[in-house]
Motif scaffolding. Structure first.
Motif, PDB file in Angstrom:
ATOM      1  N   ALA A 125     -13.277  28.983  -5.600  1.00 55.80           N
ATOM      2  CA  ALA A 125     -12.993  28.164  -6.774  1.00 55.80           C
ATOM      3  C   ALA A 125     -11.493  28.081  -7.052  1.00 55.80           C
ATOM      4  O   ALA A 125     -10.759  29.045  -6.840  1.00 55.80           O
ATOM      5  N   ASP A 126     -11.072  26.902  -7.534  1.00 54.02           N
ATOM      6  CA  ASP A 126      -9.694  26.783  -8.002  1.00 54.02           C
ATOM      7  C   ASP A 126      -9.625  27.254  -9.443  1.00 54.02           C
ATOM      8  O   ASP A 126     -10.610  27.767  -9.998  1.00 54.02           O
ATOM      9  N   ASP A 127      -8.477  27.094 -10.082  1.00 55.03           N
ATOM     10  CA  ASP A 127      -8.325  27.609 -11.443  1.00 55.03           C
ATOM     11  C   ASP A 127      -9.139  26.835 -12.466  1.00 55.03           C
ATOM     12  O   ASP A 127      -9.271  27.262 -13.612  1.00 55.03           O
ATOM     13  N   GLY A 128      -9.727  25.710 -12.054  1.00 54.93           N
ATOM     14  CA  GLY A 128     -10.587  24.949 -12.956  1.00 54.93           C
ATOM     15  C   GLY A 128     -12.049  25.050 -12.593  1.00 54.93           C
ATOM     16  O   GLY A 128     -12.901  24.429 -13.232  1.00 54.93           O
ATOM     17  N   SER A 145       1.291  30.090  -2.693  1.00 55.56           N
ATOM     18  CA  SER A 145       2.324  30.794  -3.440  1.00 55.56           C
ATOM     19  C   SER A 145       1.748  32.022  -4.133  1.00 55.56           C
ATOM     20  O   SER A 145       0.532  32.234  -4.162  1.00 55.56           O
ATOM     21  N   GLU A 146       2.638  32.823  -4.721  1.00 58.25           N
ATOM     22  CA  GLU A 146       2.191  34.011  -5.464  1.00 58.25           C
ATOM     23  C   GLU A 146       1.344  33.638  -6.673  1.00 58.25           C
ATOM     24  O   GLU A 146       0.544  34.444  -7.152  1.00 58.25           O
ATOM     25  N   ASP A 147       1.509  32.411  -7.166  1.00 57.68           N
ATOM     26  CA  ASP A 147       0.701  31.937  -8.291  1.00 57.68           C
ATOM     27  C   ASP A 147      -0.642  31.377  -7.833  1.00 57.68           C
ATOM     28  O   ASP A 147      -1.430  30.920  -8.662  1.00 57.68           O
ATOM     29  N   GLY A 148      -0.882  31.372  -6.522  1.00 62.01           N
ATOM     30  CA  GLY A 148      -2.138  30.859  -6.000  1.00 62.01           C
ATOM     31  C   GLY A 148      -2.130  29.385  -5.679  1.00 62.01           C
ATOM     32  O   GLY A 148      -3.161  28.825  -5.291  1.00 62.01           O
ATOM     33  N   ILE A 149      -0.981  28.721  -5.832  1.00 72.99           N
ATOM     34  CA  ILE A 149      -0.896  27.287  -5.563  1.00 72.99           C
ATOM     35  C   ILE A 149      -0.956  27.033  -4.056  1.00 72.99           C
ATOM     36  O   ILE A 149      -0.171  27.586  -3.293  1.00 72.99           O
ATOM     37  N   VAL A 150      -1.900  26.185  -3.660  1.00 73.28           N
ATOM     38  CA  VAL A 150      -2.083  25.844  -2.253  1.00 73.28           C
ATOM     39  C   VAL A 150      -1.399  24.505  -1.990  1.00 73.28           C
ATOM     40  O   VAL A 150      -1.688  23.504  -2.656  1.00 73.28           O
ATOM     41  N   SER A 151      -0.510  24.490  -1.023  1.00 72.86           N
ATOM     42  CA  SER A 151       0.227  23.268  -0.687  1.00 72.86           C
ATOM     43  C   SER A 151       0.028  22.943   0.779  1.00 72.86           C
ATOM     44  O   SER A 151      -0.070  23.832   1.635  1.00 72.86           O
ATOM     45  N   GLN A 152      -0.035  21.632   1.054  1.00 71.75           N
ATOM     46  CA  GLN A 152      -0.104  21.145   2.428  1.00 71.75           C
ATOM     47  C   GLN A 152       1.170  20.342   2.670  1.00 71.75           C
ATOM     48  O   GLN A 152       1.310  19.220   2.200  1.00 71.75           O
ATOM     49  N   GLY A 153       2.100  20.959   3.377  1.00 72.38           N
ATOM     50  CA  GLY A 153       3.424  20.360   3.471  1.00 72.38           C
ATOM     51  C   GLY A 153       4.103  20.459   2.109  1.00 72.38           C
ATOM     52  O   GLY A 153       4.238  21.545   1.547  1.00 72.38           O
ATOM     53  N   LYS A 159      -5.117  25.160  -6.605  1.00 72.44           N
ATOM     54  CA  LYS A 159      -4.645  26.485  -6.984  1.00 72.44           C
ATOM     55  C   LYS A 159      -5.824  27.453  -6.972  1.00 72.44           C
ATOM     56  O   LYS A 159      -6.811  27.247  -7.691  1.00 72.44           O
ATOM     57  N   ILE A 160      -5.721  28.469  -6.140  1.00 70.01           N
ATOM     58  CA  ILE A 160      -6.791  29.474  -6.070  1.00 70.01           C
ATOM     59  C   ILE A 160      -6.868  30.215  -7.405  1.00 70.01           C
ATOM     60  O   ILE A 160      -5.870  30.750  -7.889  1.00 70.01           O
TER      61      ILE A 160
END
Length: 247
Positions: A125-128, A145-153, A159-160
């Motif tokens: 699940a993401d944060d929502g 990222s350390e905040d759980g943000i998932v980026s593609q490029g 965001k996890i």
């Protein structure tokens, strides 16, 4: 059978259960995010049992649930893209066929549709509360990222979510290294927790401590067995002597 033997048997039953828990801890010493468990015990009134001039009722030994140590496990680097570990308090939320579950095991992957899932295929699940999907037709490295943000490029895709509970006693094991929110508490965002990409949290089981405890429990079981045997022999001897006196 007299009360002494019943008390001894109740203690043996608890020791057997404790041995099972210790064995399970040792078996999961290498399981990602596993939390060590300990058996809690309590006194149980054995009404209407009593002893002449002794306590009323007799106190037996009983189980009082399993305590789980949620302290942080060590971090192990894997450098795998979808391996993530929680540094701090919190849990990942996954969607299963039986409802939402929570875990510390961040050994994730993507399915054929690009959805980030557990190894069993349950969406993370993401944060929502929704799913996080990686587009296989787009290029660019996957970073978390350390905040759980998932980026593609350079594009953010989700965001996890990392969730925490006011009381972790609300969590109940359901198998596959998952917990359910048995008390229906409302989980909140674990804002202080950090997500570490390319790492996994190890079990917090100390194998040496558990093996030592296993030896102690085994010795205690043997001592109770000897006590029961001695008490049984004493009872037989007493009955035999009374029989001779009355004949």
């Amino acid at each position: 059978m007299d009360n002494t033997l019943y008390v001894g048997l109740s203690r043996q039953m608890v020791l057997k259960r404790e041995m099972d828990i210790i064995a399970n801890n040792i078996a999961n010493a290498d399981t990602n995010g596993f939390k060590v468990e300990n058996l809690m015990t309590k006194e149980v009134d054995g009404a209407p049992a009593f002893t002449q001039g002794g306590p009323r009722p007799v106190k037996f030994v009983g189980e009082d649930g399993v305590a789980r140590d949620f302290s942080q496990g060590g971090m192990r680097r894997t450098d795998a893209t979808y391996d993530v570990a929680i540094d701090g308090q919190g849990f990942f939320k996954v969607s299963t066929a039986n409802g939402d579950r929570f875990t510390r095991d961040g050994h994730f992957r993507t399915d054929s549709n690009g959805v980030i899932t557990t190894q069993n295929g349950d969406p993370v699940a993401d944060d929502g509360g929704g799913q996080i999907t990686i587009d296989p037709n787009k290029s660019g490295p996957i970073t978390i990222s350390e905040d759980g943000i998932v980026s593609q490029g350079t594009e953010r895709v989700g965001k996890i979510g990392v969730y925490k509970f006011d009381s972790q006693s609300a969590l109940e094991k359901t198998g596959d290294n998952l917990y359910q929110n048995a008390a229906n508490q409302t989980p909140t965002a674990a804002d202080t927790a950090k997500v570490r990409q390319g790492m996994l949290e190890s079990s917090n089981v100390n194998s040496i401590t558990q093996i030592t405890r296993m030896i102690e429990v085994n010795r205690a079981y043997e001592q109770v067995t000897q006590m029961i045997s001695a008490e049984s022999d004493l009872s037989r001897t007493s009955v035999s002597r009374l029989g001779k006196l009355s004949s």
